[in-house]
Design a protein around this motif. Structure first.
Motif, PDB file in Angstrom:
ATOM      1  N   SER A  43      40.088 -13.804-106.202  1.00 10.00           N
ATOM      2  CA  SER A  43      41.003 -14.495-107.112  1.00 10.00           C
ATOM      3  C   SER A  43      41.444 -15.815-106.514  1.00 10.00           C
ATOM      4  O   SER A  43      41.554 -16.817-107.208  1.00 10.00           O
ATOM      5  CB  SER A  43      42.238 -13.636-107.393  1.00 10.00           C
ATOM      6  OG  SER A  43      41.856 -12.456-108.016  1.00 10.00           O
ATOM      7  N   ASP A 158      38.921 -13.873-114.280  1.00  5.84           N
ATOM      8  CA  ASP A 158      39.468 -13.079-113.179  1.00  5.84           C
ATOM      9  C   ASP A 158      39.616 -11.630-113.624  1.00  5.84           C
ATOM     10  O   ASP A 158      40.601 -11.269-114.256  1.00  5.84           O
ATOM     11  CB  ASP A 158      40.809 -13.649-112.708  1.00  5.84           C
ATOM     12  CG  ASP A 158      41.223 -13.043-111.379  1.00  5.84           C
ATOM     13  OD1 ASP A 158      40.519 -12.130-110.910  1.00  5.84           O
ATOM     14  OD2 ASP A 158      42.231 -13.482-110.813  1.00  5.84           O
ATOM     15  N   GLU A 159      38.662 -10.815-113.278  1.00  8.77           N
ATOM     16  CA  GLU A 159      38.665  -9.393-113.622  1.00  8.77           C
ATOM     17  C   GLU A 159      39.096  -9.161-115.068  1.00  8.77           C
ATOM     18  O   GLU A 159      40.039  -8.414-115.328  1.00  8.77           O
ATOM     19  CB  GLU A 159      39.606  -8.619-112.689  1.00  8.77           C
ATOM     20  CG  GLU A 159      39.354  -8.949-111.229  1.00  8.77           C
ATOM     21  CD  GLU A 159      39.438  -7.736-110.324  1.00  8.77           C
ATOM     22  OE1 GLU A 159      39.507  -6.613-110.831  1.00  8.77           O
ATOM     23  OE2 GLU A 159      39.401  -7.918-109.102  1.00  8.77           O
TER      24      GLU A 159
HETATM   25 MG   LIG Z   1      42.136 -10.488-107.751  1.00  6.75          MG
END
Ligand SMILES: [Mg+2]
Ligand SMILES: Nc1ncnc2c1ncn2[C@@H]1O[C@H](COP(=O)(O)OP(=O)(O)O)[C@@H](O)[C@H]1O
Lengths: 369, 294
Positions: A43, A158-159
């Motif tokens: 991240s 991000d995910e």
């Molecule tokens: Mg992360």
């Protein structure tokens, strides 16, 4: 669309190094997946590219222009957050319009873009709803729509799927990939799920501990991991990693025998750098092992059998170590049964015990056949 | 019969609490209001008769009442506006991370813990040129011509209690708005940043709309409290000089406990109650209309 070039990027929070020298060339129109365990800095790297965090040292270029000092707005990248980060007080339409209106896009064009994106993502019936009136999958689509509608140079994810249940995740994985194939916009996608990485990526970056361990196409990472970490991280069920020793082979001078305990696993070509102690880690994929009830093979004992529906995972004991065999055959083995394993020497990967680096044979180049 | 009983059953269960709440809330209210229609003067043994609307007719002709009503509006509006504005600014400042934030948060909330009478006395002394520094500072800054007591200037005395009340009430807004600010997820701001919103646009289009419910409820509550809050005025000026700081709440206090005319005081209180009710209803209607539109 844009190429993104990352050179020697480090990030420190106070004295803690989170990223320790990342180099990565993302090609124009490529779908790159950053994968690694939680806390490895994925991240952080994405947020550095987005401009939400400041780069400590190193350089990031978008289309050959250094963007280190540019505000996020001027970078013209779009981000999809794990929490979706939809504006709760705005309708879906207002959420989609927000970025456009801030860029001073004329009203008619704005409506046209919103219309186009909502048709593409199946949001047309939901435009007047507030985010809290949507299901997880619908919110996910709105978050995607908000990124797409601006036609940015690149997407940063991000995910984005980790808040969805397994079935929906599979569905959205497919939809994101399909959308990408349609748009061909440069994408950097962060996930901790190696299945997502394998299925979606053009190229995968495996990260651990703030370092890019290996970069390459999914199959290459699977077949030819550069080190123990990548070998263990990619693939499910995970690769068997066994403590082994190398014994000089009296028969063939170029060969060594890989031993686990007192059992000879296979004779392989001598690695280019032979560890002085002779101790190595031997890796073998569970599905690359064959077995039978015959006598000529490595003797092993069945510890436990797990049925996955598609196949079986057999936990076995051999040479005093536990390992797994994966097979799609309908086998009849049960706990306590004895069997014999067979290993193709070409499937056996050797790693240095201390550094974790792959030990390659002298004659063999970089790639595994 | 059985069916009626079944139908009534839930009401029986609810009855104890309904009766209790009714007794606690409405009985005193009704009795208090009924005083407004009686002649109740504490030291007059002959009082106690029903007088109908006579108090209200007196009120209508009472210049002090109209003066107090005007002061109430000035007092309430300026206190609420200043407390809210400064409280919001403080909350925004305290919402960003910095060294020593916790300690400063604690200090900010201190005034709220000071009893209102104590803070009234404190401010009265601060404004008093014999003991307090404020008149000298104000005159040094050129705000005042000579270091006089602000509280004895009939044209500006109301500002004394207003300043004291603003000081005292900022923490309330700061606390509640800070709590509301902290409940806004940080990634909304990140998403807005990516969407290209600058700090002002983020404040206008994310922070304010998400604070709106808290702002509406706190401003409404505070308005009612401040309009009903005579403590500081009673302690600092007793409504003087020459009624220049008299608000309805302090006028009620004066009528009841200095002139001992409870009937008349209750009539003033009834009018104040009615005005505040109208205000609350208007605000709720406005919110309803806004919610429907938004
Ligand atoms: Mg992360
Ligand atoms: N603002 C911050 N301050 C200090 N440490 C941070 C901050 N953000 C992230 N970290 C640390 O950096 C490491 C990497 O975080 P992150 O990039 O979020 O990992 P992930 O790979 O799970 O996305 C973690 O150990 C985290 O604790």
């Amino acid at each position: 669309m844009a190429a993104i070039s990352i050179k020697g990027v480090c990030k420190k929070y106070g004295t803690v190094s989170v990223l320790r020298g990342i180099d990565l060339e993302v090609r124009d129109g490529e779908f790159i997946v950053l994968v690694g365990p939680s806390g490895c800095g994925k991240s952080t790297l994405l947020r550095l590219i987005a401009g939400l965090e400041e780069i400590t040292t190193g350089e990031i270029r978008v289309d050959n222009r250094v963007i280190n000092e540019l505000a996020p707005k001027e970078r013209d990248l779009a981000m999809v957050f794990q929490s979706y980060a939809l504006y709760p007080h705005m309708t879906v339409r207002e959420n989609l319009r927000f970025g456009l209106s801030l860029r001073g896009i004329p009203r008619e064009r704005m409506e046209m873009l919103v219309q186009g994106v909502s048709e593409k993502l199946g949001l047309t019936g939901l435009l007047e709803r507030k985010p809290r009136q949507l299901s997880g999958g619908q919110r996910q689509r709105v978050a995607m729509g908000r990124a797409i509608v601006r036609e940015p140079k690149a997407f940063l994810f991000d995910e984005p799927l980790s808040n969805l249940d397994a079935r929906l995740r599979e569905q959205m994985r497919y939809e994101i990939r399909r959308l990408y194939l349609e748009l061909r916009t440069t994408s950097i996608y962060v996930t901790h799920d190696q299945v997502e990485a394998m299925t979606m990526a053009d190229r995968i970056v495996v990260m651990n501990d703030g370092i890019a361990q290996q970069v390459g196409p999914p199959q290459e990472l699977y077949d030819d991991p550069a080190n123990l970490f990548v070998a263990g991280f990619i693939g499910a069920p995970a690769m068997n990693l066994l403590e082994a020793t190398l014994r000089e082979d009296s028969g063939a001078p170029g060969d060594v025998t890989v031993m686990i305990g007192s059992e000879a696993l296979a004779a392989v070509q001598r690695p280019s750098s032979m560890p002085v102690t002779g101790r190595v880690i031997a890796g073998i994929r569970p599905e690359r092992m064959s077995f039978g009830a015959d006598a000529n093979g490595i003797p092993a004992e069945v510890d436990l059998v797990e049925a996955t529906g598609i196949g079986m995972i057999m936990h076995i004991k051999a040479g005093g170590q536990l390992l797994k065999i994966y097979t799609t055959d309908r086998i009849k083995f049960r706990s306590g049964d004895r069997l014999a394993m067979h290993i193709d020497p070409l499937d056996l990967l050797l790693f240095d015990v201390d550094s974790g680096k792959r030990l390659r044979p002298l004659s063999q180049g970089a790639a595994h056949p | 019969m059985r069916r009626t009983l079944l139908w009534l059953e839930p009401y029986f269960y609810a009855a104890p609490s309904v009766i209790l709440i009714g007794a606690i809330m409405f009985v005193p209210l009704v009795i208090g209001l009924s005083y407004a229609f009686h002649d109740i003067t504490l030291l007059d043994p002959l009082s106690g008769d029903y007088v109908g609307l006579q108090h209200f007719r007196e009120l209508y002709a009472d210049a002090s009442f109209w003066n107090a009503l005007r002061n109430t509006v000035i007092w309430t509006v300026s206190c609420v506006v200043l407390q809210f504005g400064l409280g919001l600014m403080l909350a925004l400042l305290l919402n960003r991370p910095f060294v020593g934030r916790r300690a400063i948060q604690l200090c900010v909330f201190l005034p709220w813990a000071v009893p209102s009478f104590l803070s009234g006395l404190n401010w009265a002394w601060l404004f008093n040129p014999v003991v307090g520094p404020l008149p000298y500072w104000l005159s040094a800054l050129g705000v005042m011509k000579t270091p006089d007591n602000l509280l004895s200037d009939p044209d500006h005395a109301l500002w004394g209690p207003i300043i004291a009340n603003v000081w005292w009430g900022i923490p309330f807004f700061a606390i509640t708005l800070l709590a509301a600010l902290q409940s806004i997820p940080k990634d909304l701001y990140e998403a807005a940043t990516m969407d290209g919103a600058n700090a002002w646009q983020q404040f206008r289009r994310i922070t304010l709309p998400l604070l709106a419910p808290t702002i509406a409820i706190t401003v409404m509550l505070r308005t009612v409290w401040i309009a009903n809050f005579p403590d500081l005025i009673v302690v600092m000026t007793r409504g003087g000089p020459a009624d220049s700081t008299q608000i309805l709440a302090s006028y009620i206090f004066t009528q009841a406990f200095q002139r001992l005319d409870f009937g008349y005081a209750s009539a003033v209180a009834a009018v104040l109650l009615l005005l505040l009710l109208l205000y609350a209803l208007a605000l709720l209607a406005l919110r309803h209309a806004l919610a429907k539109r938004g």
